[in-house]
Design a protein around this motif. Structure first.
Motif, PDB file in Angstrom:
ATOM      1  N   GLN A 157      65.462  71.018  45.510  1.00  0.00           N
ATOM      2  CA  GLN A 157      64.239  71.788  45.319  1.00  0.00           C
ATOM      3  C   GLN A 157      64.016  72.742  46.495  1.00  0.00           C
ATOM      4  OE1 GLN A 157      60.735  69.356  44.906  1.00  0.00           O
ATOM      5  NE2 GLN A 157      59.431  71.070  45.430  1.00  0.00           N
ATOM      6  N   GLY A 169      61.118  87.574  47.801  1.00  0.00           N
ATOM      7  CA  GLY A 169      60.418  87.984  49.006  1.00  0.00           C
ATOM      8  C   GLY A 169      59.108  87.241  49.163  1.00  0.00           C
ATOM      9  N   ALA A 171      56.978  83.446  50.029  1.00  0.00           N
ATOM     10  CA  ALA A 171      57.044  82.185  50.748  1.00  0.00           C
ATOM     11  C   ALA A 171      57.303  81.075  49.755  1.00  0.00           C
ATOM     12  CB  ALA A 171      55.731  81.936  51.478  1.00  0.00           C
ATOM     13  N   GLY A 174      52.349  78.917  48.351  1.00  0.00           N
ATOM     14  CA  GLY A 174      51.167  79.477  48.972  1.00  0.00           C
ATOM     15  C   GLY A 174      50.605  78.584  50.053  1.00  0.00           C
ATOM     16  N   GLU A 176      52.150  76.431  52.136  1.00  0.00           N
ATOM     17  CA  GLU A 176      52.835  76.537  53.424  1.00  0.00           C
ATOM     18  C   GLU A 176      52.508  77.870  54.082  1.00  0.00           C
ATOM     19  OE1 GLU A 176      54.118  73.411  51.623  1.00  0.00           O
ATOM     20  OE2 GLU A 176      54.872  75.269  50.800  1.00  0.00           O
TER      21      GLU A 176
ATOM     22  N   PRO B  41      59.918  84.864  54.705  1.00  0.00           N
ATOM     23  CA  PRO B  41      59.422  85.330  53.414  1.00  0.00           C
ATOM     24  C   PRO B  41      57.966  85.780  53.469  1.00  0.00           C
ATOM     25  CG  PRO B  41      59.690  82.935  53.446  1.00  0.00           C
ATOM     26  CD  PRO B  41      60.186  83.450  54.757  1.00  0.00           C
ATOM     27  N   GLN B  42      57.691  86.735  52.622  1.00  0.00           N
ATOM     28  CA  GLN B  42      56.319  87.238  52.534  1.00  0.00           C
ATOM     29  C   GLN B  42      55.555  86.454  51.473  1.00  0.00           C
ATOM     30  OE1 GLN B  42      55.090  89.783  54.614  1.00  0.00           O
ATOM     31  NE2 GLN B  42      56.995  89.167  55.588  1.00  0.00           N
ATOM     32  N   VAL B  43      54.277  86.433  51.628  1.00  0.00           N
ATOM     33  CA  VAL B  43      53.439  85.710  50.680  1.00  0.00           C
ATOM     34  C   VAL B  43      53.034  86.648  49.560  1.00  0.00           C
ATOM     35  CG1 VAL B  43      51.364  84.333  50.441  1.00  0.00           C
ATOM     36  CG2 VAL B  43      52.512  84.483  52.643  1.00  0.00           C
ATOM     37  N   THR B  44      53.260  86.197  48.336  1.00  0.00           N
ATOM     38  CA  THR B  44      52.763  86.994  47.223  1.00  0.00           C
ATOM     39  C   THR B  44      51.327  86.575  46.943  1.00  0.00           C
ATOM     40  OG1 THR B  44      53.714  85.375  45.738  1.00  0.00           O
ATOM     41  CG2 THR B  44      54.982  87.375  46.097  1.00  0.00           C
ATOM     42  N   GLU B  47      50.398  83.416  44.927  1.00  0.00           N
ATOM     43  CA  GLU B  47      50.742  82.069  45.374  1.00  0.00           C
ATOM     44  C   GLU B  47      49.862  81.596  46.526  1.00  0.00           C
ATOM     45  OE1 GLU B  47      53.473  80.817  42.664  1.00  0.00           O
ATOM     46  OE2 GLU B  47      52.969  79.707  44.445  1.00  0.00           O
ATOM     47  N   THR B  48      48.915  82.442  46.939  1.00  0.00           N
ATOM     48  CA  THR B  48      48.080  82.016  48.059  1.00  0.00           C
ATOM     49  C   THR B  48      47.106  80.935  47.610  1.00  0.00           C
ATOM     50  OG1 THR B  48      46.633  83.844  47.584  1.00  0.00           O
ATOM     51  CG2 THR B  48      48.163  84.134  49.409  1.00  0.00           C
ATOM     52  N   LEU B  49      46.738  80.130  48.589  1.00  0.00           N
ATOM     53  CA  LEU B  49      45.848  79.010  48.316  1.00  0.00           C
ATOM     54  C   LEU B  49      44.455  79.538  47.985  1.00  0.00           C
ATOM     55  CD1 LEU B  49      46.204  75.905  48.586  1.00  0.00           C
ATOM     56  CD2 LEU B  49      45.188  76.127  50.832  1.00  0.00           C
ATOM     57  N   ILE B 140      52.769  75.407  39.915  1.00  0.00           N
ATOM     58  CA  ILE B 140      52.481  74.374  40.910  1.00  0.00           C
ATOM     59  C   ILE B 140      51.016  73.970  40.769  1.00  0.00           C
ATOM     60  CG2 ILE B 140      52.332  73.819  43.359  1.00  0.00           C
ATOM     61  CD1 ILE B 140      54.524  75.976  43.793  1.00  0.00           C
ATOM     62  N   TYR B 142      47.945  72.248  42.402  1.00  0.00           N
ATOM     63  CA  TYR B 142      47.420  71.827  43.701  1.00  0.00           C
ATOM     64  C   TYR B 142      46.335  70.800  43.421  1.00  0.00           C
ATOM     65  CZ  TYR B 142      49.970  75.799  45.495  1.00  0.00           C
ATOM     66  OH  TYR B 142      50.973  76.663  45.804  1.00  0.00           O
ATOM     67  N   GLN B 182      51.511  69.888  44.419  1.00  0.00           N
ATOM     68  CA  GLN B 182      51.276  69.907  45.869  1.00  0.00           C
ATOM     69  C   GLN B 182      50.032  69.069  46.134  1.00  0.00           C
ATOM     70  OE1 GLN B 182      52.682  71.954  48.797  1.00  0.00           O
ATOM     71  NE2 GLN B 182      51.510  70.247  49.650  1.00  0.00           N
ATOM     72  N   PRO B 189      46.590  70.681  53.284  1.00  0.00           N
ATOM     73  CA  PRO B 189      47.922  70.109  53.014  1.00  0.00           C
ATOM     74  C   PRO B 189      48.171  68.941  53.973  1.00  0.00           C
ATOM     75  CG  PRO B 189      48.055  72.453  53.569  1.00  0.00           C
ATOM     76  CD  PRO B 189      46.675  72.015  53.869  1.00  0.00           C
ATOM     77  N   LEU B 201      55.635  69.776  50.905  1.00  0.00           N
ATOM     78  CA  LEU B 201      56.097  70.732  49.900  1.00  0.00           C
ATOM     79  C   LEU B 201      55.685  70.241  48.514  1.00  0.00           C
ATOM     80  CD1 LEU B 201      59.777  71.318  51.087  1.00  0.00           C
ATOM     81  CD2 LEU B 201      57.961  73.013  51.102  1.00  0.00           C
ATOM     82  N   PRO B 202      55.594  71.154  47.549  1.00  0.00           N
ATOM     83  CA  PRO B 202      55.328  70.703  46.183  1.00  0.00           C
ATOM     84  C   PRO B 202      56.507  69.863  45.690  1.00  0.00           C
ATOM     85  CG  PRO B 202      55.142  73.103  46.369  1.00  0.00           C
ATOM     86  CD  PRO B 202      55.761  72.619  47.639  1.00  0.00           C
TER      87      PRO B 202
END
Ligand SMILES: [Zn+2]
Lengths: 290, 211
Positions: A157, A169, A171, A174, A176, B41-44, B47-49, B140, B142, B182, B189, B201-202
């Protein structure tokens, strides 16, 4: 001409300003490169060892400690004391009988964070990592030993997360990305991948340990299983976690309270280490200890 | 004034820029060597919390809109601890729940905690509170538990494994939209709940522990 030479002079003054600035930039860059995340356990720190069958140093990890008591059983018997007791017994056996280096992640009743335990093992350049625990559950009938190694799906995973994050591109998740400081993200991914390359050996060691413990208990095999144990993840060596019975079960608790039985557990783990060492030697082509 | 002379400052600047670029590229390349996984890696945004809206935590009964929430019947697979076989097994339940996946997922975990069946145990301690559940477009879930869970959950690996995979099994088997979970405690977290499993991690379903 005069004006030109003046212009050139001005340019050279600029160069004299620019060059030290460039030197500074280069120095900063060169300084910054070594600080990039590196996989745990630098090769250079490996101590000299007998390296019989490729196994020279063994790291024992007595679970829990301090305020982290772990699971508890009747008569105040606690996981943290039990695990340290067995680890010390096992260390004595390894020292005295085969003279390998043995490291304990804790020597007394204090808690060590899970990642620090693995970090210590990597820095000691251990060749085997054995985390010792005792189990417990609400169902008092559950008893017997269990041996674990890291779940392949957990490492798969992570590998997929890395691939996805590279492709998209993005992470890994979200959480982490938002909750962790940004810099160590790749370092923790490398950390998570560290155990992946040792899963086959970890599985082999787990099977050997489980077979030897089953001989001791003489019960239906609870089997070798996989789970994403945090203490196993960053280990750069074959790594397993042993649950030496259930403190929630009266028979197991009585056995574990007996120093003679704990010595037998240490003996079973010792035999597993020598068996693994011999098999490992055969695999890597080294000659085992006569 | 020859063209050669007049270009001199520009050439110095060009050389300086070139050196900076070369070292910049060198730096990036070396950094990449140090990190086989590639650049950070960049955050999209998707996917942000999500932030937790305090208003959303209040009792829905006092909300005039709550009465108007449409519900539907949902079939759940709750993964309970089979006392005989000592493993997590799916048990089917039908519940009436709001028509959003996060609300249904939260209802599923609440049902996982409260359900009773002879021969089975909930993998979560009685009284465990779920603060909120939300689901990312990537599948995912949460799941945010009240801090009480870390105190009520027995401090053993089996207790943690059953709790974690009971929730993962329930959510992934009941909702095709969810493929990983997650775990969060009190909105944060956590690395682990009892000092055994890595929950940073999830996690997806694991065959060793489900069925
Ligand atoms: Zn433990």
């Amino acid at each position: 001409m005069q004006s030109n030479s003046t212009a050139a002079g001005t340019d050279w003054r600029r160069v004299r300003v620019v060059l030290p600035a460039l030197a500074l930039v280069v120095a900063v860059l060169l300084y910054a490169v070594p600080s990039a995340p590196i996989p745990p356990g630098p090769e250079a720190e490996r101590p000299p060892s007998s390296q019989l069958g490729g196994i020279g140093a063994i790291v024992l990890d007595p679970g829990h400690g301090g305020l982290a008591t772990g699971t508890t059983g009747p008569g105040g018997i606690s996981e943290k004391k039990l695990t340290l007791d067995i680890a010390v017994r096992l260390r004595e056996l390894i020292y005295r009988r085969i003279g390998l280096q043995v490291f304990l992640t804790r020597e007394s009743d204090h808690d060590v964070p899970l990642d620090q335990r693995t970090e210590k093992a990597n820095n000691w350049r251990g060749d085997l990592f054995i985390s010792i625990h005792a189990n417990g559950y609400r169902l008092p009938d559950i008893r017997g030993p269990e041996t674990y190694f890291l779940s392949a799906s957990a490492s798969d995973q992570i590998a997929r997360e890395v691939a996805n994050s590279e492709n998209a591109g993005a992470a890994p998740t979200g959480v982490e990305a938002s909750a962790r400081p940004p810099d160590p993200s790749l370092q923790f991914i490398l950390w998570d991948l560290a155990q992946t390359q040792h899963l086959r050996e970890s599985s082999m060691l787990a099977e050997t340990v489980q077979a030897n413990l089953n001989n001791l208990w003489q019960l239906r095999d609870r089997g070798v299983r996989q789970a994403p144990f945090r203490v196993l993840k960053g280990a750069t060596m074959p790594a397993i976690l042993v649950e030496v019975g259930y403190l929630s079960n009266h028979q197991d608790a009585a056995l574990l309270a007996d120093p003679f039985f704990r010595q037998q557990i240490a003996e079973a783990l010792f035999r597993s280490i020598t068996t693994f060492r011999d098999r490992h030697a055969a695999l890597v082509g080294a000659s085992p200890e006569p | 004034m020859s063209p050669r002379r007049s270009n001199f400052p520009a050439r110095v600047a060009l050389i300086a820029v070139s050196i900076v670029v070369v070292f910049g590229v060198l730096f990036l390349a070396l950094n990449r060597l140090g990190n086989p996984a590639g650049p950070e890696p960049q955050v999209t945004p998707d996917e942000t919390l999500p932030t937790i809206d305090p208003a959303a935590e209040q009792d829905g009964a006092s909300d005039p809109l709550a009465a108007a929430v449409q519900t539907e019947r949902v079939t759940l697979q709750l993964f309970l601890v089979d006392m005989l076989n000592q493993r997590l097994m799916p048990r089917y339940r039908r519940i009436e729940a709001p028509m959003t996946i996060p609300a249904q997922a939260q209802a599923a975990i609440e049902r996982l905690i409260s359900t009773r069946e002879v021969g089975f145990l909930s993998p979560l301690p009685p009284g465990t509170r779920v603060r909120e559940v939300w689901v990312s477009p990537g599948g995912i879930a949460y799941v945010d538990f009240d801090a009480g869970l870390t105190e009520t959950l027995a401090q053993s690996s089996l207790a943690e494994i059953y709790a974690v995979y009971g929730v993962i099994g329930t959510l992934t088997a009941s909702f095709p939209e969810i493929n990983k979970v997650q775990f969060l405690i009190a909105g944060q977290p956590v690395d682990t709940m009892t000092g055994h499993l890595d929950l940073s991690l999830p996690l997806g379903p694991l065959a060793d522990w489900l069925y």
